[in-house]
Design an enzyme around this catalytic site. Structure first.
Site, PDB file in Angstrom:
ATOM      1  N   CYS A  79       0.856  -1.188   0.000  1.00  0.00           N
ATOM      2  CA  CYS A  79       0.000   0.000   0.000  1.00  0.00           C
ATOM      3  C   CYS A  79       0.891   1.237   0.000  1.00  0.00           C
ATOM      4  O   CYS A  79       1.991   1.222   0.551  1.00  0.00           O
ATOM      5  CB  CYS A  79      -0.928   0.008   1.210  1.00  0.00           C
ATOM      6  SG  CYS A  79      -2.148   1.353   1.159  1.00  0.00           S
ATOM      7  N   ASP A 605     -17.554 -24.226  33.218  1.00  0.00           N
ATOM      8  CA  ASP A 605     -18.878 -23.776  32.804  1.00  0.00           C
ATOM      9  C   ASP A 605     -19.102 -23.974  31.308  1.00  0.00           C
ATOM     10  O   ASP A 605     -20.189 -24.360  30.877  1.00  0.00           O
ATOM     11  CB  ASP A 605     -19.050 -22.294  33.161  1.00  0.00           C
ATOM     12  CG  ASP A 605     -20.394 -21.749  32.734  1.00  0.00           C
ATOM     13  OD1 ASP A 605     -21.427 -22.253  33.226  1.00  0.00           O
ATOM     14  OD2 ASP A 605     -20.428 -20.831  31.893  1.00  0.00           O
TER      15      ASP A 605
END
Length: 635
Positions: A79, A605
């Site tokens: 770029c 969990d």
């Protein structure tokens, strides 16, 4: 079924009373111009396409029924700007040219995807317009039967010079990046000059009849959110679609939640100036929420990737400049089409690889906070260090490969060079990053590391390391409990007279998952999501709120938290290591222990629906440094 081209793209560009067709008729050169169609005629043609379209490719349809008809191809990693939200200031290591897709490889893949149902291709980068053969690529894409739209996303620096040639070659849609209307601020944001060239490119696009010309503006708090009204005002007399994009996290852009201006906040700001702002109907699979100020020629839109994702209707796929297929912008799973192409894979074999990758696409991305922790390419490399690299085997017989290896579905992590952190004379125990190791199941090991620093910048997940405690040093302990008074009642220790010193603590924990849950975690197949990422975030959060969990703990202003998780295939376990640092009158052992413990509870969990036979063990302090009682290092 006849699959010829119909000039029905809803984005036809008005020019000289006609409309340039994205797909010229066979034998024509450049875009054709047809009389402008009425909305009724367009509606009839769309209906015809729906009723007569061939069945959509199963290879481009994911497990949630999303049909992917839009392909973004990065033409280069290079770029000519250095936008702050897109690229680290120091730039990015570029892939050797030999590893980038050649023009022929780009066109081969494009033909394959278009044949399967892709009808829109957008060329991206890096900056696509610095590729010398970009005009030729557009011209050859324009010849693909079934491709209706060819677009480009550009920074606009070279647009005015190249656009006449690109339009003649068949370019039908333009997105131009512009984050400020102030020239001096432009140079600050992109770290280069060029504001006037971008404006010249925008006006050239309007002059050549592109309507709308899309202008992409990444909004960042403290930088350009004060220009929202100025950008919106541009649409009064110009056929622009100004698209305000929520600031998104990518590797190296120092994403911070506080810098993000949400869609609703932007909308409220604009509505205060123009309360009559109207919501426009959303196109199918659109990423933008569009609005129009009555009487204005153009419109404004909002890309809400962070606050209100549009994953449910996503129809996009991406091919990076080095030939990797990315099915999600925010995902770090990639499969190398380049390697399979160069290994001589047949069209059918490539389709199986593509279909497997698309089939693995998740229902939605992880959310803004999880994304900010994920290891992903810098934005400049996406649209590019291979995060997941799949190379074909030496044996050219693709049918004999391990299907998961061929399809690029095994979770693989890149391993960066060793990062050693020195904290004013105190070294947090770390070892060089582990080399890629095969687990017993044949999968690569998953390592994750997350950091939280005092500047509130969340670092991206990086390959983690695991270190045993350093050799034991002098240890001073007390024969008396310090959290009770002379009468044996609980009391908080007064640290007001203690000097501030640098404090570091490291704690660990082990979660024995069992073979079933371990495999699901390893392959990231839990219905609740990525257990490792969630556990990391929970561990960081626990360290920061330990004083609210443990009654007699002092509040500590942590300057650094690091949580590492490593899969142990021999024990079907996850090993957790938490490190905390602060400068103050009291230690951070409890913060480190709380972090490791809560991370392990979170893993439980996440996995309890699969198995209740999960054991949390070995929650312990590994080391601490600083303070009057001296250092501790577990032998």
């Amino acid at each position: 079924m006849w699959k010829g081209k119909l000039c029905t793209d809803v984005r036809v560009r008005e020019r000289a009373g006609g409309s340039p067709c994205a797909s010229p008729q066979p034998g024509s050169k450049g875009p054709c111009f047809l009389p402008a169609l009425s909305s009724q005629e367009l509606s009839r043609r769309r209906q015809f396409l729906r009723e007569h379209a061939a069945p959509f490719s199963a290879f481009l349809t994911d497990s949630f029924g999303r049909q992917h008809s839009y392909l973004r191809i990065s033409l280069t990693e290079k770029c000519n700007l250095r936008c702050q939200y897109c690229m680290p200031e120091e730039g990015v290591p570029l892939t050797p040219k030999v590893n980038l897709l050649t023009t022929e490889e780009i066109l081969t893949l494009a033909r394959l995807f278009v044949k399967e149902g892709i009808d829109k291709i957008r060329l991206t980068g890096g900056e696509p317009l610095i590729r010398p053969d970009v005009v030729d690529i557009v011209a050859q894409l324009q010849q693909l039967e079934g491709l209706r739209t060819i677009g480009v996303t550009t920074n606009g620096i070279n647009l005015a010079r190249l656009l006449p040639q690109l339009q003649k070659a068949g370019l039908s849609a333009i997105n131009i990046s512009l984050d400020t209307l102030v020239p001096a601020k432009f140079e600050f944001i992109v770290r280069r000059k060029g504001f006037h060239k971008v404006m010249e490119g925008i006006h050239k696009a309007i002059e050549l009849g592109y309507n709308p010309v899309k202008v992409n503006c990444v909004v960042m708090r403290g930088l350009n959110e004060d220009e929202l009204l100025d950008f919106a005002a541009l649409t009064k007399g110009l056929p622009l679609d100004v698209r305000f994009i929520e600031y998104m996290p990518f590797d190296g852009n120092k994403w911070n939640f506080k810098k993000m201006v949400s869609y609703k906040e932007m909308l409220d700001t604009i509505r205060q100036q123009w309360p009559e702002l109207e919501k426009l109907p959303e196109e199918e699979s659109s990423t933008a929420k569009a609005f129009k100020i009555p009487g204005f020629q153009g419109q404004i839109s909002f890309i809400t990737s962070m606050s209100e994702h549009f994953c449910g209707t996503c129809n996009r796929l991406r091919i990076t400049a080095d030939g990797n297929l990315k099915v999600c912008l925010f995902g770090n799973s990639e499969v190398s089409l380049r390697d399979h192409l160069r290994a001589g894979a047949s069209e059918q074999e490539l389709l199986r690889i593509i279909g497997a990758a698309v089939g693995r696409k998740k229902r939605q991305h992880a959310g803004m906070f999880s994304i900010s922790q994920m290891k992903n390419r810098p934005m400049i490399l996406i649209e590019l260090f291979l995060m997941f690299h799949d190379s074909p085997p030496a044996n050219p017989s693709i049918s004999s490969w391990d299907p998961l290896d061929v399809q690029g579905l095994r979770p693989k992590m890149s391993f960066s060079s060793q990062m050693v952190t020195l904290w004013k004379g105190y070294r947090v125990p770390q070892t060089p990053p582990l080399a890629q190791q095969r687990l017993g199941s044949g999968c690569f090991q998953r390592h994750y590391t997350s950091h939280a620093d005092s500047d509130a910048n969340s670092k991206c997940l990086s390959p983690g390391s695991w270190a045993p405690a350093a050799p034991s040093g002098p240890q001073l302990t007390s024969e008396q409990l310090t959290h009770v008074d002379s009468e044996g009642r609980a009391a908080m220790v007064d640290v007001g007279r203690k000097p501030d010193t640098e404090r570091v603590a490291v704690a660990s924990a082990v979660v024995l998952l069992g073979p079933v849950a371990f495999k699901l975690v390893q392959q990231n197949q839990l219905k609740k999501g990525d257990a490792l990422v969630v556990a990391q975030l929970a561990g960081i959060q626990a360290a920061k709120v330990t004083s609210q969990l443990i009654p007699l703990c002092h509040h500590v202003a942590l300057s650094h938290v690091q949580v590492q998780l490593e899969l142990d295939s021999t024990r079907h376990a996850v090993r957790i290591q938490a490190s905390c640092r602060a400068r103050g009158p009291t230690g951070v052992e409890m913060e480190a222990l709380a972090s490791a413990a809560v991370a392990s509870l979170t893993l439980y969990d996440m996995c309890k629906a699969v198995s209740r036979d999960i054991v949390l063990e070995e929650i312990k302090l590994i080391s601490k440094t600083g303070g009057q009682r001296g250092d501790f290092h577990r032998a």
